[in-house]
Design a protein around this motif. Sequence first.
Motif, PDB file in Angstrom:
ATOM      1  N   ILE A  24     121.384  42.947 -71.131  1.00  0.00           N
ATOM      2  CA  ILE A  24     121.856  43.058 -69.747  1.00  0.00           C
ATOM      3  C   ILE A  24     121.200  41.977 -68.882  1.00  0.00           C
ATOM      4  N   PHE A  25     119.880  41.837 -69.011  1.00  0.00           N
ATOM      5  CA  PHE A  25     119.177  40.824 -68.224  1.00  0.00           C
ATOM      6  C   PHE A  25     119.651  39.420 -68.594  1.00  0.00           C
ATOM      7  N   LEU A  26     119.818  39.174 -69.916  1.00  0.00           N
ATOM      8  CA  LEU A  26     120.217  37.839 -70.339  1.00  0.00           C
ATOM      9  C   LEU A  26     121.594  37.475 -69.812  1.00  0.00           C
ATOM     10  N   VAL A  27     122.549  38.397 -69.944  1.00  0.00           N
ATOM     11  CA  VAL A  27     123.913  38.114 -69.482  1.00  0.00           C
ATOM     12  C   VAL A  27     123.908  37.813 -67.985  1.00  0.00           C
ATOM     13  N   ALA A  28     123.210  38.698 -67.233  1.00  0.00           N
ATOM     14  CA  ALA A  28     123.195  38.510 -65.778  1.00  0.00           C
ATOM     15  C   ALA A  28     122.551  37.184 -65.405  1.00  0.00           C
ATOM     16  N   MET A  29     121.443  36.859 -66.062  1.00  0.00           N
ATOM     17  CA  MET A  29     120.731  35.637 -65.688  1.00  0.00           C
ATOM     18  C   MET A  29     121.516  34.396 -66.101  1.00  0.00           C
ATOM     19  N   ALA A  30     122.120  34.438 -67.301  1.00  0.00           N
ATOM     20  CA  ALA A  30     122.909  33.291 -67.743  1.00  0.00           C
ATOM     21  C   ALA A  30     124.129  33.103 -66.844  1.00  0.00           C
ATOM     22  N   GLY A  31     124.782  34.214 -66.512  1.00  0.00           N
ATOM     23  CA  GLY A  31     125.961  34.132 -65.649  1.00  0.00           C
ATOM     24  C   GLY A  31     125.602  33.531 -64.301  1.00  0.00           C
ATOM     25  N   CYS A  32     124.475  33.963 -63.754  1.00  0.00           N
ATOM     26  CA  CYS A  32     124.073  33.466 -62.444  1.00  0.00           C
ATOM     27  C   CYS A  32     123.649  32.004 -62.512  1.00  0.00           C
ATOM     28  N   ALA A  33     123.003  31.622 -63.617  1.00  0.00           N
ATOM     29  CA  ALA A  33     122.639  30.217 -63.777  1.00  0.00           C
ATOM     30  C   ALA A  33     123.899  29.359 -63.745  1.00  0.00           C
ATOM     31  N   LEU A  34     124.934  29.837 -64.426  1.00  0.00           N
ATOM     32  CA  LEU A  34     126.216  29.110 -64.440  1.00  0.00           C
ATOM     33  C   LEU A  34     126.798  29.044 -63.024  1.00  0.00           C
TER      34      LEU A  34
END
Lengths: 315, 353
Positions: free
Chosen positions: A71-81
Amino acid sequence: MSDFVQHIINGLASGTIYALVALGYTMVYGVLKLINFAHGDVMMVGVYLGYGTAFQLGRGSQSSFLGVLLIFLVAMAGCALLGFVIERFAYRPLREKPRLTALITAIGISFALSYGFQLDWVAHLGSASVTLLPGAAPRAFPEIIKPTEWLVFGDRDVVVWNWQVISLGIAVALMVGLQLLVFKTRFGSAMRAVSFDHRTAALMGIPTDRVIATTFMLGSALAAGAGLLYAIKDTAVQPLMGTYVGLKAFVAAVIGGIGHVPGAVVGALLLGLCEEFVVGYTSSSWRDAVAFGFLIAVLLVRPEGLFGRAVAEKV
Amino acid sequence: MGAASAKTMPYWARGLAPLLGALAVLAMLQWIFGPMHFFVYLSSLVGVNVILAVSLNVVNGMTGQFSIGHAGFMAVGAYLSGLFSLAVKELNIRGLPATLSDQLLLLAAIGVGGVAAAACGFLVGLPSLRLKGDYLAIVTLGFGEIIRVVVQNTETLGGALGLSGIPQRSSFYMVWLWVFVTVLVARRIAGSSHGRSLWAIREDEVAAEAMGVDTTGYKVRSFVVSSFFAGVAGALFAHFVPIINPGSFTFVKSMEVVVMVVAGGLGSTTGAIVAAVCLTLLPEGMRSLFLRLGGEDASLAQKVDQIRMPIYGLLLVLLMLVRPQGLFGTREAWDVLPKWLSRRGPALKGPVA
């Protein structure tokens, strides 16, 4: 007395959330001299991404260690994008324009995100329906980290929750990590060079565009992480949540001296304590006024913030 | 008005002449449109937004500062004038007909609202205008929020429920008279030496200071003028809507005004007017259109309200990328329009010659 101690603990806990968001603000300001008004709204998008991921994982696996990590990884990667896209298409073309244009753009993006997410657009592909935009109704964030009492003093006079400890730990770890990144690595010296003078830095062979874009992505990923910690504490997810947290984090960054990493954390903890005491001893409806009152007071007495240095404008 | 007559007129009359002319024209329009209730409501809404946009343009456009808390000053004007009007609701000035007495009291209420907002503008402006642009933006935003929280927590102001029962004394005449006054003042400022100093601050604050412009003083003064008219707009607003509540004066309202000013061109009074008129009529027009199309189904009309805000946001971003100077830039309609027309002119004449 126990009330007082509990207020201090709660204040520090909400302060750590502001601190995590404020770190992103202060980093972006450090390299770009731009107040990224959309930062809080990027955080909100991150929370929705985390919410969606948790929803897809289902009740069983969303609270497992791997589930939480995902959950943290998806959210952080999505936001980085998202941060990358915003920087590339909205801020980069304006970098040589007057600062006001970038500020207006930032406000525009913030507005588009926070009110765009209030629309409820659902795409129907055959029988499946995909939620494109979530709509204004607040949603309950799943309990991915079950709140438990970590420490209890006396007859439940003072309670320390596990998430309070977790977020404080993460905030301090990130602060130290960022400080090391900025002062001990090659990338950090590139960041400082860009911050000092990005034209000269470019002449020295520093890839300014890449440094700025990376900083932006880092800041946005941080925002997503902070947002998830906030959502775990607050449980209600709604499109306007980012605006207030973002503004308060900005206030915290200014109090600490914008561009100064430990300053942002100290400012955020101070702000959290201030808010908690005002809310605890008067009424919760005054909460939103505290931050801005505090900000105006700080700007009057010491406009460069607690740790910032006053910079004289050269002509 | 011919140049000759302007020269023969005494100095004081030259200043008053446009106002007297406007009074007569407005009286005629009031006589024509007065009975059309929806038109009066809509034009009042347009008028209030024009006052807001033109007054914000004095700070954001001419002085180059960036205030995003205009709704806060509007709220101050609305609430204080509302309280005033509620207090004198039953009062009738002796020896005057009821309508005239009402209008005089309304004028007093508007004065109360405007002066209160101007005082707030002074209080906020004096310390914060020493700060650089983006800090000022945050402080004005913070001020707007503080006002909202204070109103929400004050019983005498109706709290979150709002203040109702304010006498509906506003009229087409009163609103557009104030629109006229606002535009007149804005244009007079722009053309005066005071205005030149503001332009200088906008272009380069350090250089302006080096040339002997008292930058803080000029910034505070333009801020006070701007918040005075925001208060007037709020006061007018309070006297034609059935209820005022903190929800009418949020950050969203401030942003609406900012979008109007930016879209019209930072520094262009006519630009602000055109943008304010368009951005008020467009959503209202679309809403009533959808209401008519959808009949009983009001969901389409609601959608217009919902989608307006993200569109404003994207509009700001697009404007900054494509046309950062807005519709007119710093110029006025009469500077721009002849050029646009003459650009088309030769093309039309071409085949003939």
